[in-house]
Every structure is written in C-alpha cells, then in structure tokens.
Design an enzyme around this catalytic site. Structure first.
Site, PDB file in Angstrom:
ATOM      1  N   CYS A  52      59.329  25.446   9.665  1.00 21.71           N
ATOM      2  CA  CYS A  52      58.239  26.380   9.906  1.00 21.71           C
ATOM      3  C   CYS A  52      58.867  27.755  10.129  1.00 21.71           C
ATOM      4  O   CYS A  52      59.784  27.886  10.951  1.00 21.71           O
ATOM      5  CB  CYS A  52      57.427  25.961  11.131  1.00 21.71           C
ATOM      6  SG  CYS A  52      56.199  27.193  11.618  1.00 21.71           S
ATOM      7  N   ASP A  59      59.349  20.650   9.032  1.00 21.48           N
ATOM      8  CA  ASP A  59      58.170  20.225   8.285  1.00 21.48           C
ATOM      9  C   ASP A  59      58.612  19.206   7.253  1.00 21.48           C
ATOM     10  O   ASP A  59      59.716  19.294   6.707  1.00 21.48           O
ATOM     11  CB  ASP A  59      57.516  21.411   7.574  1.00 21.48           C
ATOM     12  CG  ASP A  59      56.799  22.349   8.532  1.00 21.48           C
ATOM     13  OD1 ASP A  59      56.181  21.849   9.485  1.00 21.48           O
ATOM     14  OD2 ASP A  59      56.850  23.568   8.306  1.00 21.48           O
TER      15      ASP A  59
END
Length: 154
Positions: A52, A59
């Site tokens: 992120c 992620d």
C-alpha cells in the site's frame, strides 16, 4: 525452431537477482514460433504482492494474464521476476494491474491482452481490477479466469 532465438536472453538459464523495482525489471521477449496462428497464452500469479503506498502494509492479489501473441512471447522467467519486483513497490491496486498490462503491451505488442486482478480485502473491501486492449481476435478460445469473487468466510 532453432535454439539461437534464446541467445539474446539475459536471465534464462542462470541465477538472476530479484529486481529492486518494477521499473528496473527487464521483461524479455522471444519470437513466437506460431505467429500465423491466433491462440491464447495464460499466466496465473496467485501469490502476487505489492505494498500500500500510504500505509506500507502488504497487499495480495491473484492475477490472471491472458494474451494472444503477435510476433513475440514474453519470456516467463523475466515475467516472474518483473511481477516479484512489485513486492516492495508501493502502488494502489488499480495502478499495479494496469501498469503490468501496459508494460507487457509495450514489450511484446500482443494482438490482444487482458489482465484480471483479484485483490484480497483491504479495509474490509476486496478490489477487482480488469483491463483489456480491445476485443479478442475472432475464433480465439478465451476461457473464464476460474477465480471466484471474494466471499469471505461464507
């Protein structure tokens, strides 16, 4: 097809360090042995990771890349290294997914390309990102991705 088509590859057949960034990664192309035939090639990366850009938290995504080759194919080891370079790269889901597609189009100039990015939930919301270059060539079999929409624990 002779093996001399592989002589200009820098990464295949040897130990290669993971690129520090997606921009530094070297995507390599090889001649398509069947440029006269429209067919589909599929790469699946069920453990794609990035960061992120705001929080630095990891992620995770399940990527499916389908393409109808033109004169060139993407060399699979170089693609694996390119995708792995996102591991320490901060970008939103949409940016990662579309950037991968655009880079592949720039390197191999496929007749058609589609990428499906099934991102696991962030903040309780899964994000799926889809991109394609246009309609697939006529008579090319394009199967479903086989990835189910996120359902949580249900």
């Amino acid at each position: 097809m002779s093996k001399d088509i592989y002589q200009n590859l820098d990464q295949l057949g040897q130990q290669t360090a993971l690129p520090a960034t997606p921009e530094a990664a070297q995507l390599e192309a090889v001649p398509n042995p069947h440029p006269d035939v429209d067919y589909l090639a599929r790469f699946v990366a069920p453990e794609f990771t990035s960061l992120c850009p705001v929080t630095g938290q990891p992620d995770f995504a399940h990527l499916v890349i389908d393409y109808c080759p033109g004169d060139h194919l993407v060399e699979s080891k170089s693609l694996k290294l390119y995708l792995s370079a996102f591991r320490n790269h901060g970008a939103f889901h949409e940016d990662c997914t579309v950037a991968i597609a655009k880079r592949l189009v720039a390197v191999i100039a496929p007749k058609w390309l589609r990428i499906s990015g099934y991102w696991y939930p962030r903040g309780g919301i899964p994000i799926d990102v889809f991109y394609q270059t246009g309609l697939p060539p006529e008579h090319v079999y394009v199967p479903e991705t086989g990835v189910q929409p996120y359902r949580g624990r249900g």
